[in-house]
Structure formats: structure tokens, C-alpha cells
Design an enzyme around this catalytic site. Structure first.
Site, PDB file in Angstrom:
ATOM      1  N   TYR A 125      19.915  58.680  85.725  1.00 17.23           N
ATOM      2  CA  TYR A 125      20.498  60.001  85.485  1.00 17.23           C
ATOM      3  C   TYR A 125      20.302  60.921  86.693  1.00 17.23           C
ATOM      4  O   TYR A 125      21.152  61.762  86.999  1.00 17.23           O
ATOM      5  CB  TYR A 125      19.853  60.612  84.241  1.00 17.23           C
ATOM      6  CG  TYR A 125      20.332  62.006  83.905  1.00 17.23           C
ATOM      7  CD1 TYR A 125      21.596  62.222  83.356  1.00 17.23           C
ATOM      8  CD2 TYR A 125      19.506  63.114  84.133  1.00 17.23           C
ATOM      9  CE1 TYR A 125      22.032  63.510  83.039  1.00 17.23           C
ATOM     10  CE2 TYR A 125      19.932  64.392  83.820  1.00 17.23           C
ATOM     11  CZ  TYR A 125      21.195  64.583  83.278  1.00 17.23           C
ATOM     12  OH  TYR A 125      21.627  65.859  82.975  1.00 17.23           O
ATOM     13  N   SER A 184      15.355  51.489  81.690  1.00 22.51           N
ATOM     14  CA  SER A 184      16.715  50.934  81.658  1.00 22.51           C
ATOM     15  C   SER A 184      16.708  49.452  82.008  1.00 22.51           C
ATOM     16  O   SER A 184      17.448  48.655  81.421  1.00 22.51           O
ATOM     17  CB  SER A 184      17.628  51.690  82.617  1.00 22.51           C
ATOM     18  OG  SER A 184      17.143  51.633  83.940  1.00 22.51           O
ATOM     19  N   HIS A 193      21.268  53.437  81.200  1.00 17.81           N
ATOM     20  CA  HIS A 193      20.546  54.186  82.234  1.00 17.81           C
ATOM     21  C   HIS A 193      19.343  54.889  81.649  1.00 17.81           C
ATOM     22  O   HIS A 193      19.272  55.176  80.445  1.00 17.81           O
ATOM     23  CB  HIS A 193      21.456  55.191  82.944  1.00 17.81           C
ATOM     24  CG  HIS A 193      21.699  56.444  82.164  1.00 17.81           C
ATOM     25  ND1 HIS A 193      20.828  57.522  82.168  1.00 17.81           N
ATOM     26  CD2 HIS A 193      22.725  56.820  81.352  1.00 17.81           C
ATOM     27  CE1 HIS A 193      21.306  58.485  81.403  1.00 17.81           C
ATOM     28  NE2 HIS A 193      22.448  58.079  80.884  1.00 17.81           N
ATOM     29  N   CYS A 194      18.371  55.181  82.518  1.00 15.54           N
ATOM     30  CA  CYS A 194      17.232  56.022  82.168  1.00 15.54           C
ATOM     31  C   CYS A 194      17.183  57.151  83.194  1.00 15.54           C
ATOM     32  O   CYS A 194      18.227  57.588  83.689  1.00 15.54           O
ATOM     33  CB  CYS A 194      15.933  55.214  82.116  1.00 15.54           C
ATOM     34  SG  CYS A 194      15.481  54.358  83.652  1.00 15.54           S
ATOM     35  N   TRP A 195      16.002  57.648  83.542  1.00 18.38           N
ATOM     36  CA  TRP A 195      15.915  58.788  84.452  1.00 18.38           C
ATOM     37  C   TRP A 195      16.169  58.389  85.908  1.00 18.38           C
ATOM     38  O   TRP A 195      17.003  58.980  86.593  1.00 18.38           O
ATOM     39  CB  TRP A 195      14.544  59.451  84.312  1.00 18.38           C
ATOM     40  CG  TRP A 195      14.182  60.421  85.409  1.00 18.38           C
ATOM     41  CD1 TRP A 195      13.079  60.395  86.192  1.00 18.38           C
ATOM     42  CD2 TRP A 195      14.919  61.588  85.827  1.00 18.38           C
ATOM     43  NE1 TRP A 195      13.073  61.448  87.084  1.00 18.38           N
ATOM     44  CE2 TRP A 195      14.208  62.195  86.874  1.00 18.38           C
ATOM     45  CE3 TRP A 195      16.124  62.151  85.435  1.00 18.38           C
ATOM     46  CZ2 TRP A 195      14.634  63.351  87.534  1.00 18.38           C
ATOM     47  CZ3 TRP A 195      16.568  63.316  86.082  1.00 18.38           C
ATOM     48  CH2 TRP A 195      15.827  63.891  87.109  1.00 18.38           C
TER      49      TRP A 195
END
Length: 345
Positions: free
Chosen positions: A125, A104, A96-98
Site C-alpha cells: 500500500y 501479503s 497486498h499489505c503495507w
């Protein structure tokens, strides 16, 4: 074992994280501010690189930003894959990323190209954080608050309840702080308030909400971190059990807990409450400290904490059970609580 899809909701990702590693590809500073507990940070960009790419995106557009990003990422692609393969369970990782976007997606593509199975947290996130708050607010949690003045040993009673198989939420343990001006002594550095909230939910999501969850009564702030507003409101409305040792026993306990720290650290802690303790009482406590009279130091500071605690009680529900004792025996208190009607939902 159920085969995971390439996109997972926050709930699905958290369930899968019981088995598979979560790789957080955000920058180190984003990770430190707050992350899914147990996640491993393998950043696509450093903090400085992300600033450069973001600035290019705003000024020159997506293509320029992508090219600059590839310049940064290219040399490290093999290292990313090696790290992921080392972490993978049965060839599977969670990424995952933001916001579940390019970082991601690109890393998942790289991992899949290298032969791994990679599932991406949909919404990233940010979606996880929304899930945490929603679950805290929507589930009917069965909290019971363990209250009592400073030095009563409430944390040790919680530990005894835990050892007896009960559900406990140790907010001070998660905050790395015991709540008072002396609370940071001997503790690890505190997390951010955001990470504190994540750590709380990580504990809560494994609870059975139909069963009692024991929590020590706390202020809204514990050291530098804050109990999430949603949770604090629930705790303020929860049934309250009062537990109080005699003043002499509380002083003895405080001396045992804090007497081993240096005089310098103890003096700094006393000075933190100087304005509320008053000039004369502060001088009295510091002089007692110089003379190695730790019982006197504890007695003077308890005058302040007892007044504050009495005031805070007025904001809570009346207690449904009150235990007063001159026996500093956390296990016996825990058994008394478990034998009371409050322990049955």
C-alpha cells in the site's frame, strides 16, 4: 487474457484490479485509514494482534514474532482461503499489505497452496500511495474550474455536464460534504483525508487528460477532509469559469436544499459560523428559523458566504468566462459552457 506475474507494480496492480479482486490483508484500522478503492479487507491480524506481534519482533526478534503470528493465523487459514475463493475471478486474486512484506507474502503463499493464482502488489500500500501522488503531479491534467457564489447550483451544473458525457471531478460528492457549515446535512460520514485522496485518484486515473475535466471551485478543506496539496495547487492555477444566479434565485435554491432538515440541525449549522457571522446576525438568523422564515435564514447566512467567496476569488486566476442569469436551469448553463471556447482543449 494476459497472465499476471507474482509481483505487480502499482500501475500494473491498478490495471489488473479492473478485472480481479484486490485483497488487503492489513488490519481493520489500517484499512479504514486508507485503502485502494474497491479493495476487500481480509486481515491477517486484528489490530490488537498486530500490536502484540510487532512488540515481540522488537523485543525478542523475528522468530518469536513469527511463532506468535502463526498462533493467531493458524485457526483461520481455512476461512481465509474460503473467502479468497469466493472473491476470485478465474482463480486469480491480487494481494497486498503495507510494504509488500510478510503479511501479503504469507497470504499469497496460502492462496497458491490452496490452488489459487495470487499476485502481490510490490511495495504494498505504501508503494500505491507513492504512485498516486506521482501520477497526480506528473500528468498534465486539463482542469477547468466552475466557480460561483454559494447557492448558484454549481454541483447541479456539474451533474448536467456529466450527463452530457463530459469528464467531471465532483470533489464534494467524494468528500460527502457540500463545503459549507450546512454541508454535512444529509450526507454519509466523511472518509479520512487519505481515503479522500485515494478516491479522487481512482476517479482521475480513468480520465483522458487531453480532454477538459470540469471541477467545482473548492476551499482547501471540505468539511473535515483536505484536497491533496498537489491537486489543490493545480486547481488554483486552472482556468476559471464564473457562474452566478441572482441572489433571489440562490436563496430559493438554498431553501429547497436545506429547508427539509430539522430546525435543530439548521440551528447547529448556523452556530458553527457564529464568530464569523457576528452575534447580531446569528441572533437574527436563529430568530428567523424559529419563525419558519427559511428565506431570511438563507439571506442572512449568504451575507457571510458571499464576503468569503469574494475574498477567495482574489487568490485565483481571473475568470475566462462569466455567466450571470436569473434562470435556475443547470442543463442550459452546461450547454452554454460546452458551446464556449473553454470547452475545447
Amino acid at each position: 487474457m494476459t497472465k499476471l506475474t507474482e509481483l505487480l507494480s502499482p500501475g500494473e496492480c491498478l490495471e489488473a484490479s479492473k478485472t480481479f479482486p484486490v485483497i488487503d490483508v492489513r488490519t481493520p484500522s489500517e484499512f479504514v485509514k486508507g485503502h485502494i478503492p474497491g479493495a476487500i479487507n481480509i486481515p491477517v491480524f486484528s489490530d490488537d494482534e498486530r500490536v502484540v506481534v510487532g512488540t515481540l519482533y522488537k523485543k525478542e526478534g523475528r522468530d518469536a514474532a513469527v511463532l506468535k503470528g502463526l498462533e493467531y493465523v493458524g485457526p483461520g487459514m481455512a476461512d481465509f482461503v474460503r473467502a479468497a475463493k469466493h472473491l476470485a475471478v478465474n482463480g486469480q486474486v491480487l494481494v497486498h499489505c503495507w510494504r509488500g512484506g510478510m503479511r501479503s507474502g504469507s497470504m499469497a503463499w496460502l492462496f497458491r497452496t490452496a490452488g489459487l493464482k495470487a499476485s502481490v502488489l510490490e511495495g504494498g500500500y505504501k508503494a500505491y500511495r507513492a504512485h498516486v501522488r506521482k501520477q497526480m503531479a506528473s500528468v498534465k491534467w486539463n482542469f477547468v474550474i466552475l466557480g460561483g457564489p454559494t447557492g448558484s447550483g454549481k454541483t447541479d451544473v456539474l451533474k448536467a455536464l456529466d450527463e452530457s458525457g463530459q469528464q467531471i471531478l465532483d470533489l464534494e460528492g467524494l468528500a460527502h460534504h457540500k463545503g459549507s457549515a450546512f454541508g454535512a446535512l444529509g450526507q454519509e460520514p466523511q472518509p479520512t483525508s487519505e481515503q479522500f485522496e485515494n478516491n479522487i485518484y481512482e476517479k482521475m486515473r480513468h480520465f483522458n487528460p487531453l480532454q477538459v475535466i470540469w471541477v467545482e471551485g473548492e476551499s482547501h478543506s471540505i468539511g473535515r477532509v483536505f484536497v491533496p496539496d498537489i491537486l489543490f495547487e493545480l486547481l488554483m492555477k486552472a482556468p476559471l469559469v464564473m457562474f452566478e444566479l441572482t441572489r433571489e434565485k440562490r436563496i430559493d435554491r438554498l431553501v429547497r436544499e436545506y429547508g427539509s432538515f430539522s430546525k435543530e440541525l439548521l440551528a447547529e449549522s448556523v452556530k458553527k459560523i457564529q464568530k464569523r457571522l457576528g452575534g447580531l446576525k446569528t441572533i437574527e438568523a436563529l430568530k428567523a428559523l424559529e419563525n419558519n422564515d427559511y428565506h431570511k435564514v438563507a439571506s442572512v447566512t449568504l451575507e457571510y458566504y458571499d464576503k468569503g467567496y469574494a475574498k477567495s476569488l482574489g487568490l485565483r486566476n481571473p475568470s475566462v468566462l462569466s455567466i450571470k442569469t436569473d434562470q435556475d436551469d443547470p442543463f442550459s448553463i452546461a450547454m452554454e459552457l460546452l458551446n464556449s471556447s473553454i470547452a475545447t482543449p
